[in-house]
Design a protein around this motif. Structure first.
Motif, PDB file in Angstrom:
ATOM      1  N   TYR A 336       0.806  -1.219   0.000  1.00 20.91           N
ATOM      2  CA  TYR A 336       0.000   0.000   0.000  1.00 20.91           C
ATOM      3  C   TYR A 336       0.843   1.275   0.000  1.00 20.91           C
ATOM      4  N   ASN A 337       2.109   1.148   0.388  1.00 26.49           N
ATOM      5  CA  ASN A 337       3.004   2.301   0.397  1.00 26.49           C
ATOM      6  C   ASN A 337       2.480   3.416   1.301  1.00 26.49           C
ATOM      7  N   ILE A 338       2.114   3.036   2.543  1.00 28.51           N
ATOM      8  CA  ILE A 338       1.647   3.995   3.555  1.00 28.51           C
ATOM      9  C   ILE A 338       2.619   3.909   4.749  1.00 28.51           C
ATOM     10  N   ALA A 339       3.284   4.983   5.134  1.00 33.11           N
ATOM     11  CA  ALA A 339       3.467   6.282   4.502  1.00 33.11           C
ATOM     12  C   ALA A 339       4.401   6.113   3.302  1.00 33.11           C
ATOM     13  N   PRO A 340       4.180   6.904   2.259  1.00 32.80           N
ATOM     14  CA  PRO A 340       4.904   6.674   1.006  1.00 32.80           C
ATOM     15  C   PRO A 340       6.416   6.608   1.180  1.00 32.80           C
ATOM     16  N   PHE A 341       6.978   5.451   0.806  1.00 34.86           N
ATOM     17  CA  PHE A 341       8.418   5.208   0.741  1.00 34.86           C
ATOM     18  C   PHE A 341       9.117   5.407   2.085  1.00 34.86           C
ATOM     19  N   GLY A 343      10.736   3.832   5.276  1.00 38.64           N
ATOM     20  CA  GLY A 343      11.348   2.515   5.459  1.00 38.64           C
ATOM     21  C   GLY A 343      11.490   1.815   4.124  1.00 38.64           C
ATOM     22  N   ILE A 344      10.909   0.614   4.020  1.00 42.30           N
ATOM     23  CA  ILE A 344      10.946  -0.097   2.744  1.00 42.30           C
ATOM     24  C   ILE A 344       9.608  -0.003   2.020  1.00 42.30           C
ATOM     25  N   ASN A 345       8.697   0.822   2.504  1.00 48.18           N
ATOM     26  CA  ASN A 345       7.397   0.954   1.845  1.00 48.18           C
ATOM     27  C   ASN A 345       7.556   1.320   0.377  1.00 48.18           C
ATOM     28  N   GLU A 346       6.844   0.616  -0.466  1.00 49.34           N
ATOM     29  CA  GLU A 346       6.735   0.949  -1.877  1.00 49.34           C
ATOM     30  C   GLU A 346       5.605   0.111  -2.463  1.00 49.34           C
ATOM     31  N   PRO A 347       5.058   0.519  -3.599  1.00 49.49           N
ATOM     32  CA  PRO A 347       4.009  -0.294  -4.215  1.00 49.49           C
ATOM     33  C   PRO A 347       4.505  -1.705  -4.492  1.00 49.49           C
ATOM     34  N   GLY A 348       3.612  -2.681  -4.351  1.00 43.32           N
ATOM     35  CA  GLY A 348       3.984  -4.069  -4.590  1.00 43.32           C
ATOM     36  C   GLY A 348       4.269  -4.345  -6.056  1.00 43.32           C
ATOM     37  N   TRP A 349       4.723  -5.559  -6.321  1.00 38.63           N
ATOM     38  CA  TRP A 349       5.157  -5.923  -7.674  1.00 38.63           C
ATOM     39  C   TRP A 349       4.632  -7.315  -7.995  1.00 38.63           C
ATOM     40  N   TYR A 350       3.825  -7.414  -9.049  1.00 41.53           N
ATOM     41  CA  TYR A 350       3.446  -8.721  -9.590  1.00 41.53           C
ATOM     42  C   TYR A 350       4.019  -8.840 -10.991  1.00 41.53           C
ATOM     43  N   ASP A 351       4.730  -9.938 -11.241  1.00 40.43           N
ATOM     44  CA  ASP A 351       5.387 -10.164 -12.526  1.00 40.43           C
ATOM     45  C   ASP A 351       4.607 -11.210 -13.319  1.00 40.43           C
ATOM     46  N   TRP A 352       3.990 -10.776 -14.403  1.00 36.71           N
ATOM     47  CA  TRP A 352       3.187 -11.700 -15.221  1.00 36.71           C
ATOM     48  C   TRP A 352       4.034 -12.824 -15.826  1.00 36.71           C
ATOM     49  N   LYS A 353       5.277 -12.547 -16.124  1.00 36.32           N
ATOM     50  CA  LYS A 353       6.083 -13.522 -16.872  1.00 36.32           C
ATOM     51  C   LYS A 353       6.559 -14.680 -16.015  1.00 36.32           C
ATOM     52  N   THR A 354       6.704 -14.467 -14.706  1.00 37.18           N
ATOM     53  CA  THR A 354       7.132 -15.558 -13.813  1.00 37.18           C
ATOM     54  C   THR A 354       6.042 -15.948 -12.818  1.00 37.18           C
ATOM     55  N   GLY A 355       5.045 -15.078 -12.635  1.00 34.88           N
ATOM     56  CA  GLY A 355       4.002 -15.337 -11.653  1.00 34.88           C
ATOM     57  C   GLY A 355       4.411 -15.011 -10.225  1.00 34.88           C
ATOM     58  N   ALA A 356       5.600 -14.446 -10.025  1.00 39.01           N
ATOM     59  CA  ALA A 356       6.078 -14.117  -8.682  1.00 39.01           C
ATOM     60  C   ALA A 356       5.572 -12.741  -8.273  1.00 39.01           C
ATOM     61  N   PHE A 357       5.497 -12.528  -6.942  1.00 39.43           N
ATOM     62  CA  PHE A 357       5.141 -11.189  -6.474  1.00 39.43           C
ATOM     63  C   PHE A 357       5.963 -10.817  -5.250  1.00 39.43           C
ATOM     64  N   LYS A 358       6.088  -9.494  -5.045  1.00 39.29           N
ATOM     65  CA  LYS A 358       6.844  -8.934  -3.922  1.00 39.29           C
ATOM     66  C   LYS A 358       5.990  -7.862  -3.263  1.00 39.29           C
ATOM     67  N   LEU A 359       5.903  -7.918  -1.927  1.00 40.13           N
ATOM     68  CA  LEU A 359       5.120  -6.961  -1.157  1.00 40.13           C
ATOM     69  C   LEU A 359       5.949  -6.468   0.026  1.00 40.13           C
ATOM     70  N   ASP A 360       6.022  -5.159   0.209  1.00 41.99           N
ATOM     71  CA  ASP A 360       6.840  -4.559   1.263  1.00 41.99           C
ATOM     72  C   ASP A 360       5.978  -3.725   2.206  1.00 41.99           C
ATOM     73  N   GLU A 377       7.219  -4.587  24.295  1.00 41.75           N
ATOM     74  CA  GLU A 377       6.078  -5.218  23.623  1.00 41.75           C
ATOM     75  C   GLU A 377       5.426  -4.325  22.587  1.00 41.75           C
ATOM     76  N   ARG A 378       5.265  -3.060  22.870  1.00 43.45           N
ATOM     77  CA  ARG A 378       4.647  -2.142  21.906  1.00 43.45           C
ATOM     78  C   ARG A 378       5.470  -0.852  21.915  1.00 43.45           C
ATOM     79  N   THR A 379       6.479  -0.833  21.063  1.00 42.17           N
ATOM     80  CA  THR A 379       7.481   0.232  21.130  1.00 42.17           C
ATOM     81  C   THR A 379       7.247   1.344  20.121  1.00 42.17           C
ATOM     82  N   GLY A 380       6.407   1.112  19.105  1.00 47.34           N
ATOM     83  CA  GLY A 380       6.256   2.084  18.040  1.00 47.34           C
ATOM     84  C   GLY A 380       7.351   2.003  16.998  1.00 47.34           C
ATOM     85  N   LYS A 381       8.300   1.098  17.181  1.00 48.51           N
ATOM     86  CA  LYS A 381       9.367   0.920  16.204  1.00 48.51           C
ATOM     87  C   LYS A 381       8.845   0.141  14.991  1.00 48.51           C
ATOM     88  N   ASP A 382       9.260   0.567  13.809  1.00 50.30           N
ATOM     89  CA  ASP A 382       8.851  -0.136  12.594  1.00 50.30           C
ATOM     90  C   ASP A 382       9.619  -1.435  12.425  1.00 50.30           C
TER      91      ASP A 382
END
Length: 452
Positions: A336-341, A343-360, A377-382
């Motif tokens: 979802y890329n919330i908040a945009p970019f 940490g490692i936030n970015e839009p996900g990736w689906y590859d039609w040619k291999t069928g693999a996907f990546k979600l961050d 236990e609940r530190t607010g750290k990403d």
């Protein structure tokens, strides 16, 4: 606006006092505090109407207010126990992903993300399989992301692997822990632009394994498909590594020798909608989302139920009747890329040619038990979560309908059948919620033995 006008001074004072409290109670209390025999409906000028119709309306409001007040009190006073999706319906999971059915005691508990646990999953509407007309694909989580031979895709995503970066709170016993095992937090171009950066304190990066079972719809008139990931059809296994150097004792816990190993199941599932053709298949086989210039893939898991503190972590993890615990990760929105970019936030990736996907996703995660005492236990750290899912060997994946990006042996519109060889298991029935960006569909799915 109609409101409850209490006729007794004491009742008016009680309403005023309650209005100073949180709004959810103030609004409910203003309906319930007035006695059934001494109330009236305020008209437009604030004067009571005195009508029978108004009396009946207030009785209805009174009943609804009492009922809603009880629910609100239970939710807020009962806390996580009432709302949690962990518990008897999702018991702790400890063991190797290679565990067999029946379990081999030498491999620990009943297993982590095992093939045996795939059999008997809820899937669609009490059927144990995909919705009629949809096609099942089994994915292994881990990676690396395959090279599809397209130069842009090769440079951007090929070779990426799944991981979980765990971070300790600033005031915790492991605030100064240092990653000593590969894959380390640095070098990571997203987190450490300088490849010579020292390992940051308070963070450990571990490989992520597991499985996902998806159900693909046939293509629509635009060539777009949906991918459903039902409840318990995604299993994530953060691999064992001790918290290690830099940690101290915490409440009698030997934090350096506590493992970060965790096993998390999606409860409920999700759906990735509108996986559409790429804008320029000659340049990239990355799916778009049906909007001009909108590349990517995103999913919204309602929650994950994560097992912490398995005994004998690593070689033969098993449930410890005292120390093993479960904690609910909240809504998890990789891609979802919330908040945009951030940490490692970015839009996900689906590859039609291999069928693999990546979600961050970069977002905080709760912990429990010894691990919680050591990290906070609940530190607010990403925590950084990267899911890399690759179709299992022999699995056909959806065709795009363009030879530039069609995978070898892909399926077009008709459903296909795939088979898992694992033995059946019996698990508890639970409800499943499929969440999209704007639509929520709820169905109840029992766990039944099925052919995947």
């Amino acid at each position: 606006m109609r409101s409850c006008a209490c006729s007794r001074p004491a009742e008016r004072e009680a309403v005023a006092a309650e209005r100073a409290k949180p709004r959810i109670f103030a609004r409910l209390f203003s309906l319930t505090v007035c006695s059934a025999s001494r109330y009236s409906i305020a008209g437009a000028n604030g004067a009571p109407t005195g009508s029978r119709k108004g009396d009946q309306m207030i009785r209805t409001q009174l009943a609804l207010g009492i009922a809603a007040g009880g629910v609100a009190m239970a939710l807020l006073a009962g806390g996580a126990a009432l709302a949690s999706r962990c518990g008897e319906q999702n018991p702790p999971r400890c063991g190797l992903d290679s565990q067999t059915e029946p379990p081999d005691p030498a491999l620990g508990g009943t297993g982590g993300c095992t093939d045996a646990s795939m059999v008997g999953l809820p899937m669609y509407n009490r059927t144990g399989t995909c919705r009629p007309g949809d096609t099942m694909v089994i994915y292994d989580i881990g990676g690396p992301f395959p090279d599809n031979g397209v130069p842009y895709d090769e440079q951007t995503v090929a070779g990426k692997e799944a991981f979980l970066t765990i971070r300790a709170g600033d005031g915790s016993a492991c605030a100064h822990m240092v990653d000593t095992e590969d894959p380390k937090v640095c070098p990571d171009p997203a987190l450490c632009p300088d490849p010579m950066s020292p390992q940051p304190e308070g963070a450990i990066k571990v490989p992520l394994k597991g499985f996902a079972i998806g159900c693909w719809t046939p293509p629509d008139h635009n060539g777009c498909r949906d991918l459903a990931l039902y409840t318990k059809s995604v299993c994530l296994h953060a691999q064992h590594q001790f918290l290690g150097p830099g940690c101290t004792q915490a409440d009698g816990v030997d934090c350096p020798n506590v493992s970060v190993e965790q096993i998390a199941m999606d409860v409920p599932g999700t759906k990735a909608r509108r996986m559409c053709p790429p804008p320029d298949p000659s340049n990239s086989c990355r799916a778009s989302r049906g909007k001009v210039g909108s590349l990517g893939m995103k999913v919204w898991f309602g929650a994950f139920c994560a097992t912490n503190n398995c005994a004998n972590p690593g070689p033969a993890p098993e449930v410890d009747p005292v120390k093993t615990c479960e904690v609910q990760w909240g809504a998890t929105k990789p891609g979802y890329n919330i908040a945009p970019f951030h940490g490692i936030n970015e839009p996900g990736w689906y590859d039609w040619k291999t069928g693999a996907f990546k979600l961050d996703s970069s977002r905080g995660k709760p912990t429990c038990g010894d691990l919680g005492k050591c990290l906070g236990e609940r530190t607010g750290k990403d925590w950084d979560l990267r899911i890399v899912a690759v179709p299992r060997s022999g699995q056909a994946v959806p065709c795009l309908g363009n030879p530039l990006c069609d995978a070898p042996g892909c399926f077009a519109g008709a459903p296909t059948t795939t088979t898992a060889t694992a033995a059946p298991t019996t698990t508890t029935t639970e409800s499943t919620t499929t969440t999209t960006e704007s639509t929520t569909t709820t169905s109840t799915m029992p766990l039944t033995t099925t052919t995947l």
